[in-house]
Design a protein around this motif. Sequence first.
Motif, PDB file in Angstrom:
ATOM      1  N   ARG A 148      31.596 -22.582  12.797  1.00  0.00           N
ATOM      2  CA  ARG A 148      30.690 -21.644  13.438  1.00  0.00           C
ATOM      3  C   ARG A 148      30.240 -20.557  12.468  1.00  0.00           C
ATOM      4  O   ARG A 148      30.962 -20.202  11.528  1.00  0.00           O
ATOM      5  N   GLY A 149      29.056 -20.026  12.751  1.00  0.00           N
ATOM      6  CA  GLY A 149      28.594 -18.849  12.043  1.00  0.00           C
ATOM      7  C   GLY A 149      29.213 -17.591  12.624  1.00  0.00           C
ATOM      8  O   GLY A 149      30.153 -17.638  13.425  1.00  0.00           O
ATOM      9  N   HIS A 150      28.674 -16.442  12.237  1.00  0.00           N
ATOM     10  CA  HIS A 150      29.197 -15.166  12.748  1.00  0.00           C
ATOM     11  C   HIS A 150      28.061 -14.174  12.888  1.00  0.00           C
ATOM     12  O   HIS A 150      26.984 -14.334  12.305  1.00  0.00           O
ATOM     13  N   VAL A 151      28.323 -13.128  13.652  1.00  0.00           N
ATOM     14  CA  VAL A 151      27.299 -12.115  13.879  1.00  0.00           C
ATOM     15  C   VAL A 151      27.239 -11.191  12.669  1.00  0.00           C
ATOM     16  O   VAL A 151      28.231 -11.009  11.952  1.00  0.00           O
ATOM     17  N   PRO A 152      26.067 -10.597  12.392  1.00  0.00           N
ATOM     18  CA  PRO A 152      25.958  -9.675  11.257  1.00  0.00           C
ATOM     19  C   PRO A 152      26.729  -8.394  11.510  1.00  0.00           C
ATOM     20  O   PRO A 152      26.916  -7.966  12.647  1.00  0.00           O
ATOM     21  N   GLU A 153      27.185  -7.790  10.448  1.00  0.00           N
ATOM     22  CA  GLU A 153      27.964  -6.565  10.563  1.00  0.00           C
ATOM     23  C   GLU A 153      27.246  -5.414   9.888  1.00  0.00           C
ATOM     24  O   GLU A 153      26.467  -5.596   8.956  1.00  0.00           O
ATOM     25  N   GLN A 154      27.499  -4.236  10.384  1.00  0.00           N
ATOM     26  CA  GLN A 154      26.960  -3.038   9.757  1.00  0.00           C
ATOM     27  C   GLN A 154      27.573  -2.887   8.365  1.00  0.00           C
ATOM     28  O   GLN A 154      28.660  -3.380   8.096  1.00  0.00           O
ATOM     29  N   PRO A 155      26.895  -2.191   7.433  1.00  0.00           N
ATOM     30  CA  PRO A 155      25.644  -1.453   7.632  1.00  0.00           C
ATOM     31  C   PRO A 155      24.383  -2.258   7.319  1.00  0.00           C
ATOM     32  O   PRO A 155      23.288  -1.859   7.692  1.00  0.00           O
ATOM     33  N   ASP A 156      24.516  -3.415   6.619  1.00  0.00           N
ATOM     34  CA  ASP A 156      23.295  -4.081   6.172  1.00  0.00           C
ATOM     35  C   ASP A 156      22.797  -5.124   7.161  1.00  0.00           C
ATOM     36  O   ASP A 156      21.656  -5.572   7.092  1.00  0.00           O
ATOM     37  N   TYR A 157      23.635  -5.552   8.104  1.00  0.00           N
ATOM     38  CA  TYR A 157      23.259  -6.519   9.134  1.00  0.00           C
ATOM     39  C   TYR A 157      22.731  -7.833   8.542  1.00  0.00           C
ATOM     40  O   TYR A 157      21.944  -8.530   9.164  1.00  0.00           O
TER      41      TYR A 157
END
Length: 520
Positions: A148-157
């Motif tokens: 599976r992929g993953h959701v983007p994370e802060q700060p650069d998304y």
Amino acid sequence: MPNSTPPRWKRWKTELTLAAAFAAATPVAALDLASRYQAEPHLSPLPRTDAERVRIEAVTAPATDFSAPEPFENLPAGAATVRARSDDEAFSQHSANLSFEQELEFKLGNGLFKKIWVFAPASTLGSDGLGPLYNARSCQRCHLKDGRGHVPEQPDYASTSMFLRVSIPGPVPSEMQVISDYIGTAPDPNYGQQLQDFSAPGIHSEYKLQVDYGEFEVPLNGGQTATLRRPLYTAANLGYGPLAEGAMLSPRVAPPMIGLGLLETIPAADILAHADEEDADGNGISGRANLVWSQEFNQIMLGRFGLKAGSPTVHEQSAGAFSGDIGISTPLFPAHAGECTNQQIKCQSAPHGGSDSRETEIDQPNMDLVTFYSRNLGVPARRNTDDPKVLRGKQVFYDSGCTSCHVPKYVTHRLQDRPEQSFQLVWPYSDLLLHDMGEGLADHRPEARATGREWRTAPLWGIGLTQQVSPRATFLHDGRARTLLEAILWHGGEAEAAKTRVVELSPRDRAALISFLESL
């Protein structure tokens, strides 16, 4: 409780329902059109004998004894099952029953799946053509370690393995007008059907995906609570003006790659046997088949792949990903500019990797290798199937009604040209049908027959190894659920009753249910 309707009767009922649905639109051709639900031009199956049908109905019958594992339950992919590794390569093994020659084909496909594409023009002519707009530079960068992929994370998304699909209301294509409930959509005139957050030098990317969460508590029986997070998605920094009026956005996290060839070879008739659009049996579950137009075969086919079952074959799904995710042209989707729209002039005129000797940036022989690889990523063996806690969790899974959608097992077609997938007892725990999952999970973006509240039942095999393969991976179509329990608690709509039963379980039984899921 699991559906007890005999499969043969349900198949007969399904065929009548489909014929009746088509009769209103085209009375003369109703039966011929209904048969398209079961058309499988990607396969050359041998017909099943009466004796085989009897054996198959017996072996795929729902479990009734939870004191011990069922026969072959530890082999979810039949003879194709691979050993359960304890590292991040658990989803990257080839099917166990490949020949020596097929192993070489698999390895060549793996090289193409991992290939890092570069912008054209480049000295590496076999690898240029990236973009000009894209979400990732390789298949592997979306499907991390084939998982599976993953959701983007802060700060650069930076998303890489997650993006937003986009569409606007539109007309029903002429070839799909025979389906009375097909929902017409069209690409956004500025942004196409998918937002890309990376681009070639000198070309604007389309957006930046921003995800913010609001958390809330869910009380559980036994004094426990769970914290869910509700996502808010923003298409920030739009590079080509505003989205069109009525634009519908849908977040998508890349799903795992294991077992796809086996899902492709489950008989369409066996999938349709579980469809119950009018809920004739009164169990609150009304699975529906998605029907899509195949670019590969120029006909209507049963959708099996994608989060809304929007693609009919592994090859078509793979070719679509090359075009939309990486910007690589294929014989099936030959546009060199990939997802660039006519409004994106610099994107349309950018250099590409095609040439007189190479009409598309990846040719058909190499697409065949990628398709073979994608079909033959092995499903790991079950773990702890005889553990009393796992067996209790399995019974809870059945008693809670989860198997009404997460159908445990099938037998694949008998195939002469694909022996590695032929006549295997497989345990994907999915009906591959569409279900209304409630307002909480709705994206309000239709896809073919799928409404904005409907999703294809996700296969559960391998789910217990998801975070071993990719520690940042989370669950559901948009990765909002950090744990399997959170994923269950987001279920609504047709799954509301099953979710409520899980909430009402004792802490001990709820833990047993999670142990069962982790064993898959």
